[in-house]
Design a protein around this motif. Structure first.
Motif, PDB file in Angstrom:
ATOM      1  N   ALA A  27      -3.191  -0.727   2.917  1.00  0.00           N
ATOM      2  CA  ALA A  27      -4.217  -1.283   3.804  1.00  0.00           C
ATOM      3  C   ALA A  27      -5.154  -2.220   3.051  1.00  0.00           C
ATOM      4  O   ALA A  27      -5.577  -3.251   3.579  1.00  0.00           O
ATOM      5  N   GLY A  74       2.160  -1.156   9.899  1.00  0.00           N
ATOM      6  CA  GLY A  74       0.779  -1.589   9.669  1.00  0.00           C
ATOM      7  C   GLY A  74      -0.188  -1.152  10.748  1.00  0.00           C
ATOM      8  O   GLY A  74      -1.372  -0.932  10.475  1.00  0.00           O
ATOM      9  N   CYS A  78      -3.431   0.581   9.297  1.00  0.00           N
ATOM     10  CA  CYS A  78      -4.773   0.043   9.568  1.00  0.00           C
ATOM     11  C   CYS A  78      -5.592   1.000  10.429  1.00  0.00           C
ATOM     12  O   CYS A  78      -6.780   1.209  10.181  1.00  0.00           O
ATOM     13  N   SER A  82      -8.870   2.948   8.920  1.00  0.00           N
ATOM     14  CA  SER A  82     -10.151   2.694   9.587  1.00  0.00           C
ATOM     15  C   SER A  82     -10.739   3.993  10.118  1.00  0.00           C
ATOM     16  O   SER A  82     -11.956   4.180  10.119  1.00  0.00           O
ATOM     17  N   ASP A  89     -13.030  -1.895  12.205  1.00  0.00           N
ATOM     18  CA  ASP A  89     -12.279  -2.947  11.510  1.00  0.00           C
ATOM     19  C   ASP A  89     -12.999  -3.275  10.206  1.00  0.00           C
ATOM     20  O   ASP A  89     -13.680  -4.278  10.090  1.00  0.00           O
ATOM     21  N   ILE A  93      -9.908  -3.824   4.745  1.00  0.00           N
ATOM     22  CA  ILE A  93      -8.541  -3.601   5.221  1.00  0.00           C
ATOM     23  C   ILE A  93      -7.935  -4.989   5.432  1.00  0.00           C
ATOM     24  O   ILE A  93      -8.327  -5.719   6.337  1.00  0.00           O
ATOM     25  N   TRP A  95      -4.356  -5.569   5.242  1.00  0.00           N
ATOM     26  CA  TRP A  95      -2.936  -5.557   5.609  1.00  0.00           C
ATOM     27  C   TRP A  95      -2.681  -6.498   6.779  1.00  0.00           C
ATOM     28  O   TRP A  95      -1.629  -7.123   6.863  1.00  0.00           O
ATOM     29  N   ASP A  96      -3.649  -6.619   7.683  1.00  0.00           N
ATOM     30  CA  ASP A  96      -3.509  -7.513   8.830  1.00  0.00           C
ATOM     31  C   ASP A  96      -3.380  -8.968   8.390  1.00  0.00           C
ATOM     32  O   ASP A  96      -2.535  -9.702   8.901  1.00  0.00           O
ATOM     33  N   GLY A 162      -5.185   0.296  15.203  1.00  0.00           N
ATOM     34  CA  GLY A 162      -4.482  -0.498  14.196  1.00  0.00           C
ATOM     35  C   GLY A 162      -3.930  -1.783  14.768  1.00  0.00           C
ATOM     36  O   GLY A 162      -4.026  -2.848  14.154  1.00  0.00           O
ATOM     37  N   ILE A 165      -6.689  -4.224  15.123  1.00  0.00           N
ATOM     38  CA  ILE A 165      -7.067  -4.835  13.842  1.00  0.00           C
ATOM     39  C   ILE A 165      -6.117  -5.981  13.514  1.00  0.00           C
ATOM     40  O   ILE A 165      -6.537  -7.031  13.021  1.00  0.00           O
ATOM     41  N   ILE A 166      -4.842  -5.805  13.816  1.00  0.00           N
ATOM     42  CA  ILE A 166      -3.821  -6.797  13.478  1.00  0.00           C
ATOM     43  C   ILE A 166      -3.750  -7.939  14.498  1.00  0.00           C
ATOM     44  O   ILE A 166      -3.428  -9.076  14.142  1.00  0.00           O
TER      45      ILE A 166
END
Length: 191
Positions: A27, A74, A78, A82, A89, A93, A95-96, A162, A165-166
């Motif tokens: 992450a 992911g 995420c 979180s 968010d 982090i 990874w997004d 998650g 977030i992405i």
């Protein structure tokens, strides 16, 4: 559990905390998300370097599979991290950013270094400024959760968080790809 005790128990990410679990390490982009200034930019730079290195070992199709798996996995990573941080968010982090920028690169490569730099700059612009639809996506997911809810989340809520977030980073990747494609068409037309 009241809000005060939840806030006081929220961890402050450190190198030790990040590397204490594989999900945290991923992450936080193997620590790139701990950058004190612009962790999203640091995570995107890390993604770029890993993509270029990965190009020596993976075909485009294999990298596309990595991105697909990284996107699905992911959402859990995420969302879970979180949850551990107690923030919707958290900026560290990254990874997004990693997955979204890999998507940009897998679509535009092979290309010149200048085009990669342009892709990086456009992606960071769209991700940081969040113009138009990107900002709408970001706000939509940030407002879905009930403010002040300190109860532990179930798996569905963690996955959805998650994805939230992405999602805005995927939108930033989409706008980056569209902008580069339009620029390519314009330059082809002019030459």
């Amino acid at each position: 559990m009241n809000t005060q005790s939840h806030i006081s128990s929220t961890p402050i990410p450190s190198l030790k905390w990040v590397f204490s679990k594989p999900s945290r390490a991923l992450a936080f982009g193997l620590g790139s998300g701990l950058a004190p200034i612009a962790p999203g930019t640091a995570g995107t730079l890390w993604a770029w370097a890993v993509f270029l290195l990965g190009g020596f070992f993976l075909s485009t199709a294999q990298f596309a599979w990595v991105i697909g798996a990284g996107l699905v996995f992911g959402c859990w990573i995420c969302g879970q991290v979180s949850e551990e941080l107690g923030k919707k968010d958290f900026g560290g982090i990254v990874w997004d950013e990693i997955i979204a920028f890999w998507l940009v690169l897998v679509i535009i490569m092979p290309t010149t270094l200048w085009m990669q730099i342009l892709a990086f700059a456009l992606f960071r612009f769209f991700d940081a400024i969040k113009p138009g639809p990107i900002g709408m996506i970001d706000r939509h997911f940030k407002h879905l959760e009930i403010n002040g809810d300190t109860s532990p989340s179930d798996s569905k809520k963690i996955l959805w968080r998650g994805f939230g977030i992405i999602a805005d980073d995927l939108a930033a990747a989409f706008f980056t790809i569209i902008t580069i494609a339009l620029l390519h068409i314009i330059l082809s037309y002019l030459s």
